[in-house]
Design an enzyme around this catalytic site. Structure first.
Site, PDB file in Angstrom:
ATOM      1  N   SER A 172       7.370   9.477  12.284  1.00  0.00           N
ATOM      2  CA  SER A 172       6.233   9.042  11.187  1.00  0.00           C
ATOM      3  C   SER A 172       6.880   9.512   9.911  1.00  0.00           C
ATOM      4  O   SER A 172       7.381  10.115   9.666  1.00  0.00           O
ATOM      5  CB  SER A 172       5.023  10.303  11.677  1.00  0.00           C
TER       6      SER A 172
ATOM      7  N   LYS B 142      -4.546   6.260  14.680  1.00  0.00           N
ATOM      8  CA  LYS B 142      -4.680   5.408  13.534  1.00  0.00           C
ATOM      9  C   LYS B 142      -6.175   5.665  13.168  1.00  0.00           C
ATOM     10  O   LYS B 142      -6.980   6.354  13.548  1.00  0.00           O
ATOM     11  CB  LYS B 142      -4.086   4.039  13.609  1.00  0.00           C
TER      12      LYS B 142
ATOM     13  N   ARG C 114      -8.608  12.456  12.321  1.00  0.00           N
ATOM     14  CA  ARG C 114      -7.109  12.255  12.508  1.00  0.00           C
ATOM     15  C   ARG C 114      -6.122  13.710  12.388  1.00  0.00           C
ATOM     16  O   ARG C 114      -6.501  14.408  11.654  1.00  0.00           O
ATOM     17  CB  ARG C 114      -6.687  11.045  11.363  1.00  0.00           C
TER      18      ARG C 114
ATOM     19  N   ASP D 140       2.124  -0.975  12.077  1.00  0.00           N
ATOM     20  CA  ASP D 140       0.677  -1.533  11.328  1.00  0.00           C
ATOM     21  C   ASP D 140       0.417  -2.784  11.789  1.00  0.00           C
ATOM     22  O   ASP D 140      -0.661  -3.432  11.638  1.00  0.00           O
ATOM     23  CB  ASP D 140       0.498  -1.225   9.935  1.00  0.00           C
TER      24      ASP D 140
ATOM     25  N   ARG E 174      -6.604   2.587  18.097  1.00  0.00           N
ATOM     26  CA  ARG E 174      -6.223   0.927  18.169  1.00  0.00           C
ATOM     27  C   ARG E 174      -5.859   0.335  19.665  1.00  0.00           C
ATOM     28  O   ARG E 174      -6.176  -0.893  19.781  1.00  0.00           O
ATOM     29  CB  ARG E 174      -5.235   0.359  17.027  1.00  0.00           C
TER      30      ARG E 174
ATOM     31  N   GLN F  40       4.867   9.216   7.298  1.00  0.00           N
ATOM     32  CA  GLN F  40       3.871  10.259   6.544  1.00  0.00           C
ATOM     33  C   GLN F  40       4.445  11.550   6.881  1.00  0.00           C
ATOM     34  O   GLN F  40       4.483  12.400   5.872  1.00  0.00           O
ATOM     35  CB  GLN F  40       2.500  10.116   7.050  1.00  0.00           C
TER      36      GLN F  40
ATOM     37  N   LYS G 222       0.723  -1.250   0.024  1.00  0.00           N
ATOM     38  CA  LYS G 222      -0.042   0.170   0.059  1.00  0.00           C
ATOM     39  C   LYS G 222       0.848   1.224  -0.044  1.00  0.00           C
ATOM     40  O   LYS G 222       0.498   2.252  -0.740  1.00  0.00           O
ATOM     41  CB  LYS G 222      -0.896  -0.080   1.264  1.00  0.00           C
TER      42      LYS G 222
ATOM     43  N   ARG H  62       2.992   5.889  -3.235  1.00  0.00           N
ATOM     44  CA  ARG H  62       4.130   6.646  -3.742  1.00  0.00           C
ATOM     45  C   ARG H  62       4.320   6.340  -5.371  1.00  0.00           C
ATOM     46  O   ARG H  62       4.957   7.663  -5.859  1.00  0.00           O
ATOM     47  CB  ARG H  62       5.291   6.415  -2.864  1.00  0.00           C
TER      48      ARG H  62
HETATM   49  C1  S3P Z   1       2.752   4.821   6.262  1.00  0.00           C
HETATM   50  C2  S3P Z   1       3.087   5.177   7.449  1.00  0.00           C
HETATM   51  C3  S3P Z   1       2.694   4.830   8.786  1.00  0.00           C
HETATM   52  C4  S3P Z   1       1.684   3.629   8.641  1.00  0.00           C
HETATM   53  C5  S3P Z   1       0.482   4.114   7.514  1.00  0.00           C
HETATM   54  C6  S3P Z   1       1.397   4.086   6.264  1.00  0.00           C
HETATM   55  C7  S3P Z   1       3.129   5.567   5.019  1.00  0.00           C
HETATM   56  O1  S3P Z   1       1.879   5.969   9.341  1.00  0.00           O
HETATM   57  O2  S3P Z   1       1.080   3.563   9.823  1.00  0.00           O
HETATM   58  O3  S3P Z   1      -0.342   2.670   7.326  1.00  0.00           O
HETATM   59  O4  S3P Z   1       2.868   4.647   4.070  1.00  0.00           O
HETATM   60  O5  S3P Z   1       4.101   6.249   5.115  1.00  0.00           O
HETATM   61  P1  S3P Z   1       2.745   7.217  10.210  1.00  0.00           P
HETATM   62  O6  S3P Z   1       3.739   7.592   9.449  1.00  0.00           O
HETATM   63  O7  S3P Z   1       1.667   8.192  10.726  1.00  0.00           O
HETATM   64  O8  S3P Z   1       3.341   6.409  11.471  1.00  0.00           O
END
Ligand code: S3P
Length: 431
Positions: A169, A343, A124, A316, A347, A171, A22, A27
């Protein structure tokens, strides 16, 4: 909402090729859109979250060839300055990755765009991304000081910042790197703990002005990105449900092929090994992403402790690991996992609440949980809170349950693993 009654079964047997990763699929679309020329990928994840990323770029004028059900996608890149203003707001459904990474991209674009999502995504926290992007020069508006979507962003004229990624993180890191790609000066991201590095791998492959020195990432304004193509490896976070299920259900025997073995994603395998699981891992490819095969055999596992520094590499996978811990001999402790509270659902709360419902000994902690193992679960009604990973975790738990497991909503599984129940039906056996 569609509920599902899952009768008990005993083991998992056979071979699994997990769906495309995913994080990498998101990306692939993003870098493909921003590159010059065509990028083609196979084994693209056709799940709702990634389809939302595709639709977002289509709404901004990026053409894509995509045949539903084939996992093949070609993105006709428009370059770093080629995105167009969408005619309406962009709805990203349940996908936090789409929203946070898109904010980083849009921070550098002279367009006004409104990003929204479903009720879960709207709750979120986005300030972790909007605050540093505003510091770089983007204009972003939304409730609670741009913490919650819908968010209106107008980008352009960015300047570099130095950012300490204290939340570990991926993200947040990715959003800042994607903005840094379009900012004057050198943007630096400091990582105390490593998080998944798929964005960095794409930056290298696409020829961005990017380098990593120790735990500091440096990115400079880049004029053009080159298109890259390839096969997207299988999603370790999707495979994890079956790997943990097979590892904890005595008598199981499972082989998982073409799965991403990127070390920033495999922390849960180390935890399983500590719990005494039988795992054989073979790497078949190293670059651009490590990929390989995992063979698992089932046996009773032992409890373990998951330390705060391990969390980013298995964030995850914690819901399914909590199932294994609840069935393991002895005590388990997860700490430093407060990020689980923000999340797709909280969770920590929802896993502990559902674990108690199936007769497990689990206790909520502010940053994790304390679990004492039982030999089996009792069937119960599971409240997923519209969280795909909770739904899949308790479906797998039915391997060790006396009575029916009733999952209150299984439609949420389509956000990340639409073929999950098909695969589960195929692999589960009553022996
Ligand atoms: C992800 C980063 C993670 C993960 C999410 C996907 C990504 O989140 O939990 O399912 O693709 O960069 P965080 O960066 O908020 O930890």
């Amino acid at each position: 909402m569609k509920s599902l009654v899952i009768p008990p079964s005993k083991t998992l047997q056979g071979r699994l090729i997990p769906p495309g990763d995913k994080s990498i699929s998101h990306r692939a679309v993003m870098f493909g859109a921003l590159a010059e020329g065509n990028s083609s990928f196979s084994h693209f994840l056709e799940a709702e979250d990634c389809l939302h990323t595709m639709q977002a770029f289509q709404a901004m004028g990026v053409l894509m060839d995509y045949e539903k059900g084939k996992g093949k996608i070609t993105i006709h890149g428009v370059g770093l300055q080629g995105l167009k203003r969408p005619s309406a707001e962009i709805n990203l459904g349940n996908s936090g990755t789409s929203m946070r990474l898109l904010l980083g991209i849009l921070a550098g674009q002279k367009l006004e765009v409104v990003l929204s999502g479903d009720p879960s995504l709207s709750k979120r926290p986005m300030k972790r991304v909007t605050q540093p992007l505003k510091k770089m020069g983007a204009q972003i508006k939304g409730s609670a000081d741009a913490n919650f979507s819908p968010l209106t962003i107008r980008g352009g004229n960015l300047r570099a910042i130095e950012y300490d990624n204290v939340l570990a993180s991926a993200q947040v890191k990715s959003a800042i790197l994607l903005a840094g790609l379009q900012a004057e000066g050198t943007t630096r991201v400091i990582e105390k703990l490593p998080s998944r590095d798929h964005t960095e791998r794409f930056l290298y492959a696409c020829g961005a002005e990017f380098k990593k020195e120790g735990n500091v990432l440096h990115i400079e304004k880049t004029e053009r990105l080159k298109a890259v193509s390839g096969e997207i490896p299988g999603d370790m976070s999707a495979a994890a449900f079956f790997i943990v299920g097979a590892a904890m259900a005595p008598g199981s025997s499972l082989e998982v092929e073409n799965v991403c073995l990127n070390p920033t994603r495999t922390g849960f395998l180390n935890v399983l090994k500590r719990m005494g699981a039988f795992l054989e891992i073979h790497m078949t490819q190293e670059l651009p992403e490590p990929m390989g095969t995992i063979r698992v055999e089932g046996r009773r596992l032992n409890g373990t402790r998951v330390a705060p520094e391990e969390i980013p590499s298995l964030i995850d996978e914690l819901p399914i690991l909590m199932i294994a811990m609840a069935l393991a001999e002895g005590e388990s402790l997860v700490s430093g996992a407060q990020e689980l509270r923000v999340k797709e659902s909280d969770r920590i709360q929802s896993m502990v609440q559902n674990l108690k419902a199936v007769g497990a000994n689990a206790e909520e902690l502010a940053d994790g949980c304390l679990i004492r193992g039982v030999s089996h679960f009792q069937g119960s009604r599971i409240q997923t809170h519209w969280d795909h990973r909770t739904a899949m975790s308790f479906s797998i738990a039915s391997l060790m349950t006396q009575g029916d497991m009733i999952i209150d909503d299984v439609t949420c599984v389509a956000t990340s693993f639409p073929s999950f129940f098909e695969e589960f039906e195929r692999l589960k056996k009553n022996r």
